[in-house]
Design an enzyme around this catalytic site. Structure first.
Site, short mmCIF file in Angstrom:
data_model
loop_
_atom_site.label_atom_id
_atom_site.label_comp_id
_atom_site.label_asym_id
_atom_site.label_seq_id
_atom_site.Cartn_x
_atom_site.Cartn_y
_atom_site.Cartn_z
N LYS A 1 6.15 15.48 -8.82
CA LYS A 1 5.59 16.82 -8.58
C LYS A 1 6.39 17.55 -7.50
O LYS A 1 6.75 18.72 -7.67
CB LYS A 1 4.12 16.72 -8.15
CG LYS A 1 3.21 16.02 -9.14
CD LYS A 1 1.75 16.08 -8.72
CE LYS A 1 1.44 15.34 -7.42
NZ LYS A 1 1.61 13.86 -7.52
N ARG B 1 11.46 4.92 -2.10
CA ARG B 1 11.64 6.33 -1.78
C ARG B 1 11.84 6.59 -0.28
O ARG B 1 11.18 5.98 0.55
CB ARG B 1 10.37 7.03 -2.27
CG ARG B 1 10.30 8.49 -1.98
CD ARG B 1 9.28 9.14 -2.87
NE ARG B 1 7.91 9.03 -2.39
CZ ARG B 1 6.91 9.76 -2.88
NH1 ARG B 1 7.12 10.60 -3.87
NH2 ARG B 1 5.70 9.62 -2.40
N ARG C 1 -3.82 4.74 -3.64
CA ARG C 1 -3.53 6.11 -4.08
C ARG C 1 -3.67 6.22 -5.59
O ARG C 1 -4.16 7.22 -6.11
CB ARG C 1 -2.12 6.52 -3.62
CG ARG C 1 -2.07 6.81 -2.12
CD ARG C 1 -0.67 6.70 -1.55
NE ARG C 1 0.23 7.73 -2.02
CZ ARG C 1 1.57 7.65 -1.94
NH1 ARG C 1 2.13 6.57 -1.43
NH2 ARG C 1 2.31 8.63 -2.37
P1 AMP Z 1 0.95 13.60 -1.32
O1 AMP Z 1 2.10 13.94 -0.44
O2 AMP Z 1 0.57 14.69 -2.26
O3 AMP Z 1 1.15 12.28 -2.02
O4 AMP Z 1 -0.31 13.40 -0.35
C1 AMP Z 1 -0.32 12.41 0.66
C2 AMP Z 1 -1.73 12.12 1.11
O5 AMP Z 1 -2.31 13.30 1.67
C3 AMP Z 1 -2.70 11.70 0.02
O6 AMP Z 1 -2.65 10.31 -0.27
C4 AMP Z 1 -4.04 12.09 0.65
O7 AMP Z 1 -4.43 11.19 1.66
C5 AMP Z 1 -3.68 13.41 1.33
N1 AMP Z 1 -3.84 14.58 0.42
C6 AMP Z 1 -2.86 15.42 -0.02
N2 AMP Z 1 -3.36 16.37 -0.81
C7 AMP Z 1 -4.69 16.14 -0.90
C8 AMP Z 1 -5.76 16.78 -1.58
N3 AMP Z 1 -5.56 17.86 -2.36
N4 AMP Z 1 -7.01 16.26 -1.43
C9 AMP Z 1 -7.24 15.19 -0.65
N5 AMP Z 1 -6.27 14.52 0.00
C10 AMP Z 1 -5.00 14.99 -0.10
#
Ligand code: AMP
Length: 216
Positions: free
Chosen positions: A14, A127, A172
């Site tokens: 993404k 990564r 996750r």
């Molecule tokens: P990402 O970089 O999108 O993988 O997000 C890293 C972490 O941030 C996730 O594992 C969640 O702990 C938190 N996070 C990011 N976006 C959200 C969201 N929309 N809702 C809840 N937690 C989020």
């Protein structure tokens, strides 16, 4: 104006596609993950509150991420927004719908990036990224040309995410299947959903997304 959501499990690509779309179409990338990491790095009260939750691989509370998105949407952008990693729950999806309505904006497409679990684990476990420009690398499939130096900006600040470890990743993925994957049905029912094969190469995925946006 084009507003779209990129939906998919961690490691689906993404962020990579959002960065490309920002470059090629001038769209603004709204990544709640990046915003939360910035809040942590700044040492703010909110950043301290979410740090442990993120490191475990759990979702942070809806009100926090909805608040972050609300702030960013208030800044006008003529070209449109890419929601990357948001919404991740049905409550967030409802809140986003209400926010867009209030601002007179429409959601043009929701693009699901499909990648099977083994590939996600392979991608995430190697990564790392540049702390200065954000370029993303992988130990095996995309190492830097010179060890320890970013190809794009020359920075030596290369980092691994604390939640890119096998235990947090398992969590996750669980969070994704339990709380986020119901959004696939939600947006399908609204007639907004399109899917791409996230296992294809970066350029191929980008082309598939471009075809969807051009007919949206
Ligand atoms: P990402 O970089 O999108 O993988 O997000 C890293 C972490 O941030 C996730 O594992 C969640 O702990 C938190 N996070 C990011 N976006 C959200 C969201 N929309 N809702 C809840 N937690 C989020």
């Amino acid at each position: 104006m084009t507003n779209l959501i990129l939906l998919g499990p961690p490691g689906a690509g993404k962020g990579t596609q959002a960065r490309l779309l920002a470059e090629t179409r001038g769209l603004t990338q709204l990544s709640t993950g990046d915003m939360l990491r910035e809040a942590r790095a700044s040492g703010s009260a909110m950043g301290r509150k979410v740090a442990e939750v993120m490191d475990r691989g759990d979702l942070v509370t809806d009100d926090i991420v909805i608040g972050l998105i609300e702030e960013r949407l208030a800044a006008p952008n003529g070209k449109g927004f890419i929601f990357d990693g948001f919404p991740r729950t049905l409550a967030q999806a409802d809140a986003l719908g209400a926010l867009l309505d209030r601002l007179g904006l429409t959601l043009d497409a929701v693009i699901e990036m499909r990648v099977e679990d083994e590939a996600l684990v392979r991608r995430i476990s190697g990564r790392f990224s540049c702390g200065t420009c954000g370029e993303v690398y992988h130990d095996r499939t995309r190492p830097t040309r010179r060890p320890g130096v970013c190809d794009v900006c020359g920075s030596t600040d290369l980092r691994r995410r604390p939640d890119d470890n096998p235990e947090a990743l398992r969590n996750r993925l669980l969070e994704y299947y339990k709380k986020t994957s119901p959004l696939i049905g939600y947006y399908h029912a609204k007639g907004k959903l399109a899917s791409v094969d996230g296992l294809a190469g970066i350029e191929e995925v980008a082309a598939a997304i471009a075809r969807i946006l051009d007919r949206a």
